[in-house]
Design an enzyme around this catalytic site. Structure first.
Site, PDB file in Angstrom:
ATOM      1  N   SER A  71      33.180 -26.037  19.281  1.00 33.38           N
ATOM      2  CA  SER A  71      32.008 -26.934  19.345  1.00 33.38           C
ATOM      3  C   SER A  71      30.686 -26.227  19.603  1.00 33.38           C
ATOM      4  O   SER A  71      29.633 -26.830  19.392  1.00 33.38           O
ATOM      5  CB  SER A  71      32.222 -27.988  20.429  1.00 33.38           C
ATOM      6  OG  SER A  71      33.037 -29.003  19.935  1.00 33.38           O
ATOM      7  N   LYS A  74      28.395 -26.322  16.722  1.00 29.55           N
ATOM      8  CA  LYS A  74      27.688 -27.561  16.332  1.00 29.55           C
ATOM      9  C   LYS A  74      26.166 -27.408  16.468  1.00 29.55           C
ATOM     10  O   LYS A  74      25.392 -28.058  15.767  1.00 29.55           O
ATOM     11  CB  LYS A  74      28.175 -28.734  17.198  1.00 29.55           C
ATOM     12  CG  LYS A  74      29.627 -29.141  16.913  1.00 29.55           C
ATOM     13  CD  LYS A  74      30.141 -30.130  17.949  1.00 29.55           C
ATOM     14  CE  LYS A  74      31.581 -30.552  17.670  1.00 29.55           C
ATOM     15  NZ  LYS A  74      32.157 -31.352  18.786  1.00 29.55           N
ATOM     16  N   TYR A 199      32.979 -28.271   8.361  1.00 29.88           N
ATOM     17  CA  TYR A 199      32.992 -28.447   9.820  1.00 29.88           C
ATOM     18  C   TYR A 199      34.056 -27.551  10.465  1.00 29.88           C
ATOM     19  O   TYR A 199      33.788 -26.832  11.435  1.00 29.88           O
ATOM     20  CB  TYR A 199      33.236 -29.931  10.142  1.00 29.88           C
ATOM     21  CG  TYR A 199      33.574 -30.177  11.590  1.00 29.88           C
ATOM     22  CD1 TYR A 199      32.578 -30.180  12.560  1.00 29.88           C
ATOM     23  CD2 TYR A 199      34.896 -30.376  12.007  1.00 29.88           C
ATOM     24  CE1 TYR A 199      32.890 -30.377  13.906  1.00 29.88           C
ATOM     25  CE2 TYR A 199      35.210 -30.579  13.335  1.00 29.88           C
ATOM     26  CZ  TYR A 199      34.203 -30.576  14.273  1.00 29.88           C
ATOM     27  OH  TYR A 199      34.512 -30.761  15.603  1.00 29.88           O
ATOM     28  N   TYR A 251      30.018 -32.360  26.702  1.00 29.67           N
ATOM     29  CA  TYR A 251      30.733 -33.626  26.423  1.00 29.67           C
ATOM     30  C   TYR A 251      30.442 -34.644  27.527  1.00 29.67           C
ATOM     31  O   TYR A 251      29.329 -34.714  28.024  1.00 29.67           O
ATOM     32  CB  TYR A 251      32.249 -33.415  26.290  1.00 29.67           C
ATOM     33  CG  TYR A 251      32.655 -32.163  25.557  1.00 29.67           C
ATOM     34  CD1 TYR A 251      32.233 -31.936  24.247  1.00 29.67           C
ATOM     35  CD2 TYR A 251      33.463 -31.211  26.157  1.00 29.67           C
ATOM     36  CE1 TYR A 251      32.629 -30.799  23.568  1.00 29.67           C
ATOM     37  CE2 TYR A 251      33.862 -30.068  25.475  1.00 29.67           C
ATOM     38  CZ  TYR A 251      33.433 -29.870  24.193  1.00 29.67           C
ATOM     39  OH  TYR A 251      33.813 -28.751  23.533  1.00 29.67           O
ATOM     40  N   VAL A 269      36.248 -25.873  22.658  1.00 29.60           N
ATOM     41  CA  VAL A 269      37.621 -25.934  23.175  1.00 29.60           C
ATOM     42  C   VAL A 269      38.377 -24.606  23.127  1.00 29.60           C
ATOM     43  O   VAL A 269      39.478 -24.523  23.655  1.00 29.60           O
ATOM     44  CB  VAL A 269      38.484 -27.019  22.482  1.00 29.60           C
ATOM     45  CG1 VAL A 269      38.116 -28.404  22.946  1.00 29.60           C
ATOM     46  CG2 VAL A 269      38.462 -26.883  20.985  1.00 29.60           C
TER      47      VAL A 269
HETATM   48  N1  GLN Z   1      37.059 -27.825  16.139  1.00 29.10           N
HETATM   49  C1  GLN Z   1      37.254 -28.595  17.318  1.00 29.10           C
HETATM   50  C2  GLN Z   1      37.638 -30.018  16.970  1.00 29.10           C
HETATM   51  O1  GLN Z   1      37.113 -30.564  16.066  1.00 29.10           O
HETATM   52  C3  GLN Z   1      36.003 -28.566  18.133  1.00 29.10           C
HETATM   53  C4  GLN Z   1      36.077 -29.456  19.337  1.00 29.10           C
HETATM   54  C5  GLN Z   1      35.486 -28.846  20.551  1.00 29.10           C
HETATM   55  O2  GLN Z   1      35.278 -27.655  20.670  1.00 29.10           O
HETATM   56  N2  GLN Z   1      35.284 -29.702  21.513  1.00 29.10           N
HETATM   57  O3  GLN Z   1      38.464 -30.624  17.612  1.00 29.10           O
END
Ligand code: GLN
Length: 315
Positions: A71, A74, A199, A251, A269
């Site tokens: 993430s 992003k 993505y 988050y 994550v």
């Molecule tokens: N690629 C991971 C997902 O889509 C990213 C989520 C994350 O890092 N919180 O679940």
């Protein structure tokens, strides 16, 4: 001069002491094994790099280990999308508000009208942002995000981790569901599998904590390269992404984290956290053991220690 009152040696000693205090917490977390390859990481790992605005980087702990951005990436798809489209267009497809829900939650997509994902830091929002990145082919769209990261890190060899990419793509049904729902509600247009692929690919870009701290230092420096002075990220866009890092970057723990650490940050994550202390330093942390909200458990502790010790909170 890094910190007027500290030598690099003293800074390293501070990092090592904070690491020592945070390390035991890694035993209390779990790995992101919903992406099978990420479930194979060593949960005891913890490392930190700090890059100051004079370009000096100081590291401690497990900082040689590469990890995928997840993430954290992003932020960079959002930077590219905001360069490609107008502010109003981007934010007609994705909102600006924190959710209070887990990062992969689907619930508010249906209950809130318009059915726009609440912000670009949750999965639905980031998938919508991916659909806004320009390029004539899927490869070109990906290369544009990768190229931005290469320029910001000064590492032209940063690459995709194929195994993590494939592992996530094979198990991406939740994200696939979010994407199809958004096409049905007119938030995204075009080939859903191609958007999802972009993505998942940008989430699987691999780097190490010193790369992340260098990238974060450019955001701390209002988007200017530390060495050449080139404006890599336009100032208004740097400001937007740093604001999202405060309000949504951790988050549904963003509020608590704003109190305990108080520094614009984005986690992933895989256990990465990128933190940017305005006009002072960029920080890259890696610790794959996660808390129940999906943030690096040791990494958050480490940043709490450091923020208290160096008085980093922006508030
Ligand atoms: N690629 C991971 C997902 O889509 C990213 C989520 C994350 O890092 N919180 O679940």
């Amino acid at each position: 001069m890094i910190f007027p009152e500290k030598t690099p040696h003293e800074i390293k000693a501070d990092l090592e002491e904070a690491l020592l205090r945070a390390q035991p917490y890694t035993q209390q977390g779990h790995l992101a094994d919903y992406i099978p390859v990420l479930g194979k990481s060593d949960p005891s790992m913890l490392g930190i790099s700090v890059t100051f605005l004079d370009g000096t980087t100081v590291s401690a702990g497990d900082t040689q280990v590469p990890f995928t951005m997840q993430s954290v990436s992003k932020i960079f798809s959002l930077i590219v999308a905001l360069q490609d489209r107008s502010f109003d267009y981007v934010f007609s497809r994705v909102g600006m508000e924190p959710t209070g829900d887990p990062f992969n939650s689907i619930v508010k997509l249906e209950t809130i009208k318009p059915h726009r994902p609440l912000n670009p830091m949750i999965n639905a929002g980031a998938i919508a942002v991916s659909s806004l990145v320009s390029g004539s082919t899927a490869d070109e769209r990906f290369e544009r995000i990768l190229d931005l990261l290469r320029r910001m890190s000064g590492r032209p060899d940063i690459q995709l981790n194929q195994a993590v990419y494939q592992s996530e793509l094979d198990t991406a049904d939740r994200n696939r569901a979010l994407a199809y729902f958004m096409r049905d509600s007119g938030i995204i247009e075009g080939d859903v599998e191609e958007i999802l692929d972009l993505y998942v690919r940008h989430c699987a870009i691999e780097l190490c904590s010193a790369d992340l701290s260098r990238i974060a230092a450019i955001l701390s420096n209002d988007g200017f390269d530390l060495f050449t002075g080139e404006q890599i990220v336009p100032l208004p866009i740097a400001r937007i992404v740093k604001t999202f890092m405060v309000t949504c970057g951790m988050y549904n723990a963003s509020g608590e984290y704003a109190i305990s650490v108080g520094v614009p940050s984005k986690s992933g994550v895989s256990g990465g956290i990128m933190a940017t202390v305005p006009h002072k330093m960029g920080i890259g942390v890696f610790g794959p053991s996660l808390d129940e909200k999906g943030n690096s458990i040791g990494g958050v502790k480490l940043l709490e220690e450091l923020s208290a010790r160096w008085n980093l909170s922006i508030f």
